[in-house]
Structure formats: structure tokens, C-alpha cells
Design an enzyme around this catalytic site. Structure first.
Site, mmCIF file in Angstrom:
data_model
loop_
_atom_site.group_PDB
_atom_site.id
_atom_site.type_symbol
_atom_site.label_atom_id
_atom_site.label_comp_id
_atom_site.label_asym_id
_atom_site.label_seq_id
_atom_site.Cartn_x
_atom_site.Cartn_y
_atom_site.Cartn_z
ATOM 1 N N ALA A 57 0.843 -1.198 0.000
ATOM 2 C CA ALA A 57 0.000 0.000 0.000
ATOM 3 C C ALA A 57 0.877 1.245 0.000
ATOM 4 C CB ALA A 57 -0.910 0.012 1.225
ATOM 5 N N LYS A 58 0.527 2.189 -0.858
ATOM 6 C CA LYS A 58 1.234 3.479 -0.865
ATOM 7 C C LYS A 58 0.491 4.392 0.109
ATOM 8 C CE LYS A 58 3.168 6.900 -4.095
ATOM 9 N NZ LYS A 58 4.600 6.628 -3.812
#
Length: 313
Positions: A157-158
Site C-alpha cells: 500500500a502506498k
């Protein structure tokens, strides 16, 4: 950062200076946001956004991991908002920053009932590690800070909170006179930079860590893998021991901001000839040819932005 005229917020355009959140918004205390960095390039045919669909998909994936499952907008609507934002601000090239965040309404750690807000901004931004870096390379070091262990923070996940780790890596490197810092994963294998993926070249083969080494699935990383396949450059995704980078023929970093930036030294050990190597240069030529429109977009990576027609007053 040079302000532009408009920012997109929850479906409408607002003035740059009006894009504000409350100090007690959940994201301020807990880092509860996901975001993207996307480049719009000036091509010979006009501005075009690089791999827009993939960036939007990764943002939605990141939001889902953090249980932000109802954004109120489809992927197509978010993509169109980014295209329209570039049009409205009349930019020929820019950096686009969409942010999904948990806003004001609940202060506890469980934020599932907190309103979700989406902002999309864009502005002109040059080369992340400097104009000369693309040819001459940069000096980097291994950080004393490691990447996240499995089952701690999701590296796929960014997310805004993940970048507290990145800040520590980058600040330590810059304070010690380096352009960027590299991190290892919890098992001691090479992971990535504070905001870039890494590629290591030895005897004509390109190596890059797999996603299981606490690596963000970079869009530019994926682009380089595709280019290697088509250019018949051998590429292997494998765990890379730290000492392997010191004896590499070439090393380069990839990312939306960094693009394809060669590394000339690591921990003051010269890499190869101490500047951009031939395989890095070949990949740069292929990459920049596509994004600037001087080579065919054979992958469909570019989304054209039709600029508004100027009318006589």
C-alpha cells in the site's frame, strides 16, 4: 512548489488556497491516507499522463487494504478528474498528487466511521534527484533504518503512514551528504530507497528485489521490467544480498519522481565506471522516447490531455 489555480476536492474544483483540512482530521494524528504520484509529460502531441489507469488502480488497492472501501467515485471518474485537472490548470507537464484521507469526525484509532475525503492537486516539478543525475548518477548509502517487517505495515500500500519510515531513511542520507538512502528488509536483503525501487546489473543481467522484500509495486518498476523483456535484456526478480550492490556493474533507481536514475556510488564505493552504464542508458532512451512521444507508445501507457482551446477576447 509553485501553486496552480485549482485543486479537485470530492468532485468539484476549488481554489488552491482553499484546499484545507481540520487540525483534528484523523489523518493528522494517525497518518491515515493513501496517495499516488503521477507524471504528466509534455509530448510532441501535447501533454499526456503516464500510466494513469495503473496509478488509479494502485490507489484504490491501497485504500482497500486500509478498509477505505467506499471512495464514492469509480476508477474511471477519478482518472477523468485528473485529466480535467490538468486541463483546468492549463499545464503542459506536471506532477499529479491524488490523496485519499480520513477526515474530521472521529478521533479514535478505529476510523471506519470517519468521512473519507479525496483531493487531487497538480503542479510543475522537475527532476527529483536533479537534472544532471540522469547522466552522471547519484551517491547513495544504506540507511540504519530498515523497511517494515511482514505483518507490521503493508508495503504493497502506498500509504502516508508508511512514509514516516521513508522520511527517516531520506533525512539520514541527506544529513550525511548522500542524495538518497537505501534500506534492507527485516531479513537483511536489499529492499528499496526512500521513494524508489532499485535495479542491480551484473554481467548483463538485471536483478531487482521481489515484492516480498518489503517493496512497493512501483509503476515505473513495472515499466522497466516490460522494457527489459522487449529489449531482450535478461531480468531476474530475486532476493539481493547487500554486498551484491557493491560489486555490481550498474545500479539504478526507479520511481515516478526519480524516473530512471543511475547510482554512481553506494557507501562511497564506486559502482562500475562511476556514472551511467550502457544498459541503464538503453533503458532510459526507451523510457523517455515513449513518455516524450518521440517513440511509439506500443504499450498504451500515455493518456492524452486535450488542452482547452484559447479564445480571443
Amino acid at each position: 512548489m509553485t501553486p496552480t489555480e485549482k485543486i479537485w476536492h470530492n468532485g468539484r474544483f476549488i481554489n488552491w488556497e482553499d484546499a484545507k483540512i481540520h487540525v483534528l482530521s484523523h489523518v493528522v494524528s494517525y497518518g491515515s491516507s493513501v496517495f499516488e504520484g503521477i507524471r504528466c509529460y509534455e509530448t510532441v502531441s501535447g501533454p499526456a499522463i503516464f500510466r494513469l489507469r495503473e496509478h488509479v488502480r494502485r490507489m484504490i488497492d491501497s485504500a482497500k487494504i486500509y478498509r477505505m472501501e467506499d471512495l464514492g467515485f469509480t476508477a474511471a471518474e477519478l482518472a477523468e478528474a485528473m485529466i480535467e485537472l490538468v486541463r483546468v490548470n492549463r499545464l503542459r507537464s506536471c506532477y499529479i498528487r491524488p490523496i485519499v484521507l480520513r477526515g474530521y469526525g472521529q478521533i479514535g484509532v478505529d476510523a471506519r466511521r470517519t468521512p473519507i475525503e479525496i483531493f487531487i492537486a497538480c503542479w510543475e516539478w522537475g527532476k527529483y534527484l536533479g537534472e544532471e543525475a540522469l547522466a552522471e548518477g547519484v551517491d547513495v548509502c544504506f540507511s540504519s533504518w530498515w523497511r517494515m517487517a511482514p505483518n507490521t505495515l503493508p508495503s504493497l500500500a502506498k500509504a502516508g503512514g508508511n512514509y514516516l519510515n521513508s522520511q527517516l531513511i531520506r533525512m539520514e542520507a541527506n544529513i550525511n551528504g548522500y542524495a538518497e538512502g537505501l534500506a534492507v528488509d527485516p531479513f537483511g536483503y536489499v529492499s528499496e530507497g526512500s521513494g524508489e525501487n532499485i535495479f542491480v546489473i551484473r554481467d548483463g543481467t538485471v536483478f531487482t528485489p521481489p515484492l516480498s522484500n518489503s517493496v512497493l509495486p512501483g509503476i515505473t518498476r513495472d515499466s522497466v521490467i516490460r522494457l527489459c523483456q522487449d529489449l531482450k535484456i535478461p531480468l531476474v526478480e530475486t532476493a539481493i544480498p547487500r554486498e551484491m550492490v557493491y560489486i555490481a556493474d550498474e545500479v539504478f533507481l526507479t520511481g515516478t519522481a526519480a524516473e530512471i536514475t543511475p547510482v554512481r556510488s553506494i557507501d562511497r564505493i564506486q559502482i562500475g565506471a562511476g556514472r551511467r552504464g550502457p544498459i541503464t542508458e538503453k533503458l532510459q532512451e526507451a523510457f523517455f522516447g515513449i513518455v516524450h512521444g518521440t517513440a511509439p507508445d506500443r504499450y498504451g501507457w500515455l493518456t492524452p490531455v486535450e488542452q482547452p482551446v484559447e479564445t480571443a477576447s
